[in-house]
Design an enzyme around this catalytic site. Structure first.
Site, PDB file in Angstrom:
ATOM      1  N   ARG A   1       5.213   0.234   7.589  1.00  0.00           N
ATOM      2  CA  ARG A   1       5.476   1.550   8.039  1.00  0.00           C
ATOM      3  C   ARG A   1       4.887   2.156   9.042  1.00  0.00           C
ATOM      4  O   ARG A   1       4.984   2.936   9.865  1.00  0.00           O
ATOM      5  CB  ARG A   1       5.146   2.315   6.468  1.00  0.00           C
ATOM      6  CG  ARG A   1       3.884   1.973   5.974  1.00  0.00           C
ATOM      7  CD  ARG A   1       3.877   2.306   4.164  1.00  0.00           C
ATOM      8  NE  ARG A   1       2.788   2.280   3.533  1.00  0.00           N
ATOM      9  CZ  ARG A   1       2.075   1.355   3.090  1.00  0.00           C
ATOM     10  NH1 ARG A   1       2.669   0.254   3.228  1.00  0.00           N
ATOM     11  NH2 ARG A   1       1.095   1.460   2.338  1.00  0.00           N
TER      12      ARG A   1
ATOM     13  N   ARG B   1      -1.178   9.436   9.040  1.00  0.00           N
ATOM     14  CA  ARG B   1      -0.580   8.301   8.326  1.00  0.00           C
ATOM     15  C   ARG B   1       0.678   7.987   9.158  1.00  0.00           C
ATOM     16  O   ARG B   1       1.279   8.674   9.939  1.00  0.00           O
ATOM     17  CB  ARG B   1      -0.378   8.892   7.162  1.00  0.00           C
ATOM     18  CG  ARG B   1      -1.586   9.129   6.162  1.00  0.00           C
ATOM     19  CD  ARG B   1      -1.525   9.901   5.058  1.00  0.00           C
ATOM     20  NE  ARG B   1      -0.746   9.059   3.942  1.00  0.00           N
ATOM     21  CZ  ARG B   1      -0.468   9.682   2.823  1.00  0.00           C
ATOM     22  NH1 ARG B   1      -0.717  10.794   2.564  1.00  0.00           N
ATOM     23  NH2 ARG B   1       0.370   9.043   2.168  1.00  0.00           N
ATOM     24  N   HIS B   2       1.303   7.060   8.685  1.00  0.00           N
ATOM     25  CA  HIS B   2       2.659   6.577   8.783  1.00  0.00           C
ATOM     26  C   HIS B   2       3.531   7.620   8.217  1.00  0.00           C
ATOM     27  O   HIS B   2       3.359   8.180   7.607  1.00  0.00           O
ATOM     28  CB  HIS B   2       2.767   5.328   7.981  1.00  0.00           C
ATOM     29  CG  HIS B   2       2.655   5.247   6.650  1.00  0.00           C
ATOM     30  ND1 HIS B   2       3.602   6.003   5.791  1.00  0.00           N
ATOM     31  CD2 HIS B   2       1.405   4.947   5.893  1.00  0.00           C
ATOM     32  CE1 HIS B   2       2.809   5.731   4.541  1.00  0.00           C
ATOM     33  NE2 HIS B   2       1.602   5.361   4.781  1.00  0.00           N
TER      34      HIS B   2
ATOM     35  N   HIS C   1      -3.098   4.936   6.926  1.00  0.00           N
ATOM     36  CA  HIS C   1      -2.692   5.104   5.647  1.00  0.00           C
ATOM     37  C   HIS C   1      -3.594   6.015   4.855  1.00  0.00           C
ATOM     38  O   HIS C   1      -4.623   6.472   5.246  1.00  0.00           O
ATOM     39  CB  HIS C   1      -2.784   3.669   4.591  1.00  0.00           C
ATOM     40  CG  HIS C   1      -1.959   2.620   5.472  1.00  0.00           C
ATOM     41  ND1 HIS C   1      -0.598   2.630   5.160  1.00  0.00           N
ATOM     42  CD2 HIS C   1      -2.271   1.878   6.413  1.00  0.00           C
ATOM     43  CE1 HIS C   1      -0.015   1.306   5.971  1.00  0.00           C
ATOM     44  NE2 HIS C   1      -1.180   1.104   6.664  1.00  0.00           N
TER      45      HIS C   1
ATOM     46  N   GLU D   1      -3.642  -0.545   4.348  1.00  0.00           N
ATOM     47  CA  GLU D   1      -4.087   0.252   3.046  1.00  0.00           C
ATOM     48  C   GLU D   1      -4.827  -0.403   2.181  1.00  0.00           C
ATOM     49  O   GLU D   1      -4.969  -1.681   2.158  1.00  0.00           O
ATOM     50  CB  GLU D   1      -2.798   0.943   2.700  1.00  0.00           C
ATOM     51  CG  GLU D   1      -3.007   1.781   1.535  1.00  0.00           C
ATOM     52  CD  GLU D   1      -3.853   3.020   1.707  1.00  0.00           C
ATOM     53  OE1 GLU D   1      -4.873   2.919   2.299  1.00  0.00           O
ATOM     54  OE2 GLU D   1      -3.587   4.098   1.349  1.00  0.00           O
TER      55      GLU D   1
ATOM     56  N   ASN E   1       6.607   5.601  -1.041  1.00  0.00           N
ATOM     57  CA  ASN E   1       6.112   6.899  -1.011  1.00  0.00           C
ATOM     58  C   ASN E   1       6.955   7.971  -1.981  1.00  0.00           C
ATOM     59  O   ASN E   1       6.749   8.643  -2.827  1.00  0.00           O
ATOM     60  CB  ASN E   1       5.934   7.537   0.323  1.00  0.00           C
ATOM     61  CG  ASN E   1       4.826   7.162   1.010  1.00  0.00           C
ATOM     62  OD1 ASN E   1       4.784   7.216   2.117  1.00  0.00           O
ATOM     63  ND2 ASN E   1       3.602   6.920   0.134  1.00  0.00           N
TER      64      ASN E   1
END
Lengths: 453, 441
Positions: free
Chosen positions: A290, A240-241, A375, A310, A247
């Site tokens: 991101r 993932r980023h 994502h 995402e 987050n």
């Protein structure tokens, strides 16, 4: 159905014997031993299930092993071994019986994985399919390259239950004799004699293909898929980023940038990639900040895919789980009841995600070494494809931040290595709570929400 | 290497569908965003030899003819180089017979020198019915045969084919094993695919394996007028207005009268298309991919509200309507990408009615009518109008515009775009007119 579509109320039940588009399909492999039939069967089955077509493979060798208990030697496969022939015939019939059962019980595609090297055997199968209203599509693998065959034997035969107590040389020698047993009676699919059959003939591990009489959409998709896969060794890196600002706040979706820890992860990711010394690495990101920021720090050319964005949480975009519970408690419960199919109002479902990720998977199959920076929901979908996870398991696969999964195809599956890059991040994984009833209390719904700021 | 331009080279005797394939493939690639252009050597020959006399020009012992044909091929290749190396083209389709290994060798060397990848597309067919039909469909109307009657054309063209037959060297499994190609046999009954090098070749192969030439028609229309349409709002998921429901009933009658064999009906997953299909009372299939363009933050707004809240966005959209993406929404360019599987399946199918939405219908129409990205977002797709598309000649489509007008006598149905002119409903329950698409108001 594949396209995520639903039938209207006014659709009649289609008559099975009039082969309509919803006819179940029987895929039949053809080829000498060690030509990759089982590899193809398993991979194809995995792909079709992932795109939503219920598929199962039926490996006649498995049936034989269950029947025979102990494999002694290649002699079992000698064309003059009456007893052997009888058992093998019975196993094929038992497998076909299970095929009939599966396709009658809601299966859409069955892959009948056996050598099927004689025209007679294939005719038996064709007759069986006709009687049951199944369409037939043959997948033949032809290869005479001794190196490829030897490598195949090393990769998958040595570890076979048939050769548990043999050393490499013994296994190799016995298997080669086994192949010889089939060679004399091998009748390859013929351009003239078999011109009315639907099939793809794969030659020399995909260098060349002959495609004959594709009947419908699913066969067309199968052909396209088979023409895009390869067996060149490579690895796929999924991550993932880096941790994002949203987050940290415990919010879902949105398009925020990296938090300071996320930026640090990106630097570590760069070091990690360099240390892996990967030849010709391609890097893919989504079109969200991101993932792009993460790739920028890795400092290699990268390609942006909108399809990797995402999951769209619709009206719930940028909300915390607590807010979703507060504003949409009904939706929140329904999501917990069927997380795979649930579609956020004005948003997407995991099922939708899979559909939009299909071209990404197809291109991943074509490529060699690739790093995909994406994502959580997206990564779950991709991972489910590689690791053959069901629709039920998929939305709960663990894909934590700052962790790279290195997937390397091996034998019939995929080896997974998980590399945590040692930069702290918030946990974004919400397990399915016990109580998914609409009537539940807010606390019950929020029990499994991970901690955040 | 991955962004190497690609040179697609057709191979085959005359009347094997090479130009059909070239044009269709070019149209498809441009639509999905790959700049592609076809170069038909026959065209170059027509420009050079102003008047076509007879098949004698193509005789293998006609020195003069051979010289001219060779020059034309070279001129065309020159233009290919210009297009791919200078003008930003990504794919060039070199459409000629290319039936000798020698000619193909020349082309391969040319490509190597210029850093182009080569992919051959050979069409092989010995079915006399197919060939005869081909001649009738496309050769009769050719500039070569303006002053000839049918018999003369067929006779001359058959002799023309004969001129190539003796020297024809089909792509060979052994001799040509290092080339990348697809051999299409008997109009798609069988394919041989060799050494696909990359993504674009893989997509080309997939496309070529899905097209067919069986006659059929595709019907495109939008859902009936919706409640949002009436209020001048874009997007959303509202139901049909009273007039929209009338339209759906008229649509049912229209479909029945057309007497279409095995018609498939597709809708989006939005209420207004589903309601329309329900009234048509045939089984239908819902495609999420056919949903209207997502207007993001502007969903359900009126144009006046968009101007009020997002004047800058509104202006940016007018500047580049094709590529402009609504904030948190989609662009036409995104739409094309999500509609590609729909187009692929439309190619596989025969008679289909697609009940969709304005922006979606524009994208689909642009594919069938070969409209550019600039034209696409402004194509006219009014409500209550069915476009019947029937393939003619080289894979192009003509539209037979069927206007189904509402039973109610009211005008000013909707103004779905500020610039669109207002339409008037009339008294006819259903009314079929044939008029050129460009004349639609």
């Amino acid at each position: 159905m594949m396209r995520g579509c639903s039938r209207s109320k006014s659709t009649q039940n289609l008559d099975r014997t009039v082969c309509m588009t919803n006819c179940p399909t029987l895929i039949v492999t053809v080829g000498l031993p060690a030509r990759g039939k089982t590899y193809i069967s398993k991979k194809l089955t995995r792909y079709l299930n992932w795109i939503g077509v219920p598929t199962r493979e039926f490996n006649v060798g498995q049936y034989r092993r269950e029947c025979l208990k102990i494999y002694k030697s290649f002699e079992f496969f000698r064309p003059d071994n009456e007893e052997g022939l009888k058992i093998r015939q019975q196993c094929a019939s038992a497998a076909l019986n299970d095929v009939r059962q599966y396709l009658a019980d809601g299966g859409q595609v069955a892959v009948f994985d056996a050598t099927n090297t004689t025209r007679e055997r294939r005719e038996t199968i064709t007759v069986f399919a006709e009687q049951n209203g199944f369409k037939v599509f043959f997948v033949e693998s032809v290869c005479e390259d001794p190196e490829v065959i030897a490598e195949n034997i090393v990769q998958v035969k040595l570890g076979s239950p048939d050769y548990t107590n043999c050393n490499t040389e013994e296994a190799m020698e016995d298997f080669k004799k086994r192949i010889k047993c089939y060679e004399n009676s091998y009748e390859t699919l013929d351009e003239v004699l078999d011109r009315h059959l639907s099939y793809i003939k794969i030659m020399d591990v995909g260098r060349r293909y002959l495609v004959n009489q594709v009947q419908d959409h699913i066969q067309s998709r199968i052909v396209y898929y088979l023409m895009n896969i390869h067996i060149t060794p490579r690895s796929i890196y999924l991550c993932r980023h880096g941790e994002s600002d949203l987050n940290v706040k415990g919010c879902i979706g949105g398009d925020s940038g990296l938090s300071p820890r996320g930026k640090e992860f990106a630097k570590y990711l760069r070091q990690f990639i360099q240390s892996q010394e990967i030849s010709d690495l391609k890097v893919w990101t989504s079109q969200m900040k991101r993932t792009i920021q993460t790739a920028e720090a890795v400092s290699v050319p990268y390609e942006q895919w909108k399809a990797l964005n995402e999951i769209d949480a619709g009206v719930c975009e940028e909300m915390m789980y607590e807010e979703i519970q507060q504003h949409y408690p009904l939706e929140f419960a329904m999501r917990d009841q069927d997380k795979y199919r649930y579609r956020y109002p004005k948003g997407e479902s995991y099922e939708d995600l899979v559909q939009r990720l299909e071209p990404v998977i197809m291109e991943l199959e074509r490529q060699e070494n690739v790093l995909v920076i994406c994502h959580q929901a997206v990564m779950r979908c991709l991972l489910a494809y590689f690791l053959d996870k069901t629709a039920e398991e998929l939305p709960y696969l663990k894909c934590p931040l700052h962790t790279v999964l290195k997937l390397t195809p091996v034998a019939y599956g995929c080896k997974v290595e998980s590399i945590y890059l040692n930069v702290d991040a918030v946990n974004t994984h919400r397990e399915r709570p016990e109580n998914v009833e609409v009537s539940r209390m807010a606390e019950e719904a929020l029990l499994t929400v991970p901690a955040h700021q």
